[in-house]
Design an enzyme around this catalytic site. Structure first.
Site, mmCIF file in Angstrom:
data_model
loop_
_atom_site.group_PDB
_atom_site.id
_atom_site.type_symbol
_atom_site.label_atom_id
_atom_site.label_comp_id
_atom_site.label_asym_id
_atom_site.label_seq_id
_atom_site.Cartn_x
_atom_site.Cartn_y
_atom_site.Cartn_z
ATOM 1 C CG ASP A 6 1.997 17.867 18.496
ATOM 2 O OD1 ASP A 6 3.014 17.360 18.994
ATOM 3 O OD2 ASP A 6 1.456 18.875 18.953
ATOM 4 C CG HIS A 7 7.926 16.087 17.079
ATOM 5 N ND1 HIS A 7 7.833 17.443 17.217
ATOM 6 C CD2 HIS A 7 8.876 15.694 17.964
ATOM 7 C CE1 HIS A 7 8.696 17.847 18.127
ATOM 8 N NE2 HIS A 7 9.344 16.803 18.612
ATOM 9 C CG HIS A 18 5.111 19.973 20.852
ATOM 10 N ND1 HIS A 18 4.678 19.370 19.697
ATOM 11 C CD2 HIS A 18 6.223 20.667 20.507
ATOM 12 C CE1 HIS A 18 5.493 19.683 18.699
ATOM 13 N NE2 HIS A 18 6.443 20.477 19.166
HETATM 14 C C1 BG6 Z 1 9.657 21.600 17.916
HETATM 15 C C2 BG6 Z 1 9.938 23.041 18.200
HETATM 16 O O1 BG6 Z 1 8.317 21.432 17.534
HETATM 17 O O2 BG6 Z 1 9.909 20.831 19.089
HETATM 18 C C3 BG6 Z 1 11.353 23.231 18.669
HETATM 19 O O3 BG6 Z 1 9.712 23.811 17.036
HETATM 20 C C4 BG6 Z 1 11.649 22.320 19.837
HETATM 21 O O4 BG6 Z 1 11.598 24.584 19.012
HETATM 22 C C5 BG6 Z 1 11.252 20.889 19.523
HETATM 23 O O5 BG6 Z 1 13.036 22.390 20.107
HETATM 24 C C6 BG6 Z 1 11.380 19.999 20.742
HETATM 25 O O6 BG6 Z 1 11.175 18.663 20.365
HETATM 26 P P1 BG6 Z 1 11.880 17.483 21.152
HETATM 27 O O7 BG6 Z 1 11.341 16.253 20.482
HETATM 28 O O8 BG6 Z 1 13.357 17.661 20.977
HETATM 29 O O9 BG6 Z 1 11.459 17.632 22.581
#
Ligand code: BG6
Length: 500
Positions: free
Chosen positions: A195-196, A258
């Site tokens: 989960d980045h 997230h």
């Molecule tokens: C991803 C989603 O996990 O997270 C995308 O699949 C989204 O749809 C993205 O745009 C958002 O990540 P960040 O780091 O740009 O807020």
């Protein structure tokens, strides 16, 4: 068996375990935008293992030179530090190998195995592997089964890890099926579910903020906190990912992972220890206590509009999107964590694409003081703690103070901490931290199976209610904060969304 993770802090020493990082999906978006630049930055900071190699596995045929040129191009385009073509950079590129593979061509996996074995000899990587599946989700299980069938995993006597990108299933049932295939090959402690958001600096800071400050923890409960807001706003649309998004929608794409992950870190009890499992145990308890009324969840989809001064098309006109699609690009909901600490405190969450600004923040809104002295004045704002995840990661505390030079005028003022104000601090990208951690066997910033499971248990009833036609999708103009129903949701409780 995989040894337990090493708890040395990031940014201090290089990963101690030798390994080959095998990236499936070498020519995909994730590898280009995130993984190669992250590896480059880890190399710049001298954090990669001394004995290390990358095998980039892609479906297209490519010469070694073409593959290297693509890696350089992606570093130039997306790295936070500049590509300099230095001696160190050349050394870094030498660890890369490209391997062409059709993921369903069983015979070719034997050749992949031979390549990995021969790299072990050259690079002293001792049979240790990190398999990173940066591919479309339908390929996760087939690739894992091929690794097993060809004796690449599990590989006794060495360290084997598998990294799985989201989405981990599209509901509980499919997630369970996927999990059982992966578990037939890898033990839970060898599985790193990404989960980045957990790799973002400010998200890691949440526990420190709560548990390393006398100021916050005693107030962190329903006696002092009125409500919590979590907003993830994005200006982008679906960016060519229409076919994925049609199956996901904002609920599965952002809320299931997230947003719920952040909520667990805000709401969890102090863990008994800072080790991985103690923290995950507390996060799971939050997910199990979480309640929502599916009938109250707001579901929106962007129509045409103006974002950042440019006219943009409606979701239904995006590539690979059904012109009659009812998939949501916006969700707003009110959830409760039904335990002693949080009973009665609403957690309002909203996320959407094509909003006026891109930012992710958590707002802790404290209760008003009793209506005596200064608080006889209804207009006085309560204290608010804003935790900004991005952009400009930082923490702001809004409190009331006397306006200088006046007798009684009280104004809200803010104390703020911004990460960029720390001398010499250049925020590492989330994937740098996550790759570093997986290579050293530290899995706190990855999700355990039961976290995924309970997140689906929360989301599935909402999706089922929508599928049964319970809530219509409401169009909102691109460039707005979603349909007005999202405002009604919070205003019905006498509250307002926090303005950025
Ligand atoms: C991803 C989603 O996990 O997270 C995308 O699949 C989204 O749809 C993205 O745009 C958002 O990540 P960040 O780091 O740009 O807020």
């Amino acid at each position: 068996m995989d040894p337990v993770g090493s708890h040395y802090p990031i940014g201090v020493i290089a990963v101690q375990n030798p390994c080959i990082l095998v990236i499936f999906g070498a020519t995909g978006d994730l590898a280009r935008r995130k993984l190669y630049p992250a590896l480059y930055n880890l190399a710049q900071d001298q954090l990669l293992p001394e004995h290390f190699a990358v095998v980039a596995v892609g479906r297209r045929a490519k010469t070694a030179e073409e593959a290297e040129a693509e890696v350089i191009e992606s570093i130039k385009a997306f790295s936070r530090t500049e590509y300099t073509a230095s001696e160190q950079d050349r050394e870094f590129l030498k660890c890369f190998h490209y391997f062409q593979l059709d993921f369903y061509d069983s015979a070719r996996y034997s050749e992949l195995k031979s390549l990995l074995d021969s790299i072990d000899q050259q690079c002293h990587t001792q049979g240790n592997r990190v398999f990173f599946l940066a591919v479309a989700p339908e390929h996760f299980a087939p690739i894992v089964l091929q690794l097993k069938a060809h004796g690449m995993a599990p590989n006794q006597g060495s360290q084997q890890r598998v990294v799985i990108e989201k989405p981990f299933g599209h509901d509980l049932k499919s997630a369970e099926e996927l999990n059982s295939v992966i578990r037939s090959t890898f033990a839970e402690e060898q599985i790193y579910r990404i989960d980045h958001y957990l790799g973002k600096e400010m998200v890691q800071n949440l526990m420190v903020l709560r548990f390393a400050n006398t100021l916050f923890e005693p107030l962190w409960n329903n006696k002092y906190i009125d409500h919590v807001q979590i907003t993830f706003a994005e200006t982008v649309g679906v960016e060519g990912r229409g076919s994925y998004y049609e199956k996901a929608g904002a609920l599965r794409d952002m809320v299931q992972n997230h947003m719920l992950q952040l909520l667990t870190l805000i709401a969890m009890e102090p863990p008994v220890d800072l080790d991985t499992e103690s923290i995950r145990d507390e996060k799971v308890k939050v997910l199990r206590s979480l309640k929502v009324n599916p009938k109250e969840v707001v579901r929106g989809q962007y129509g045409p509009g103006v974002v950042n001064g440019s006219q943009v098309a409606a979701y239904k006109q995006e590539e690979h999107v059904d012109p009659n699609s009812s998939v949501e690009t916006f969700v707003a909901l009110k959830a409760y964590v039904e335990n002693f600490r949080w009973a009665g405190v609403p957690f309002y969450m909203r996320t959407g694409k094509r909003m006026p600004q891109k930012y992710s923040e958590i707002v802790i809104s404290f209760k008003k003081l009793p209506g005596v002295l200064y608080f006889k004045d209804e207009k006085l704002d309560p204290n608010v703690l804003v935790i900004r995840v991005q952009p400009d990661a930082g923490v702001f505390f809004k409190f009331n103070a006397k306006k200088p030079g006046t007798d009684e005028t009280i104004v809200p003022v803010s104390m703020d901490f911004s990460e960029s104000s720390l001398a010499g601090f250049n925020t590492p990208e989330a994937y740098e931290r996550l790759l570093y951690d997986v290579m050293r066997g530290e899995s706190t910033l990855f999700t355990r199976w039961d976290e995924v499971e309970h997140a689906w248990r929360f989301v599935d009833p909402i999706a089922a209610y929508w599928k049964a036609g319970g809530v219509p999708v409401i169009l909102y103009p691109a460039g707005s904060f979603g349909p007005p129903q999202a405002d009604f949701l919070i205003r019905a409780d006498g509250r307002e969304w926090h303005e950025y």
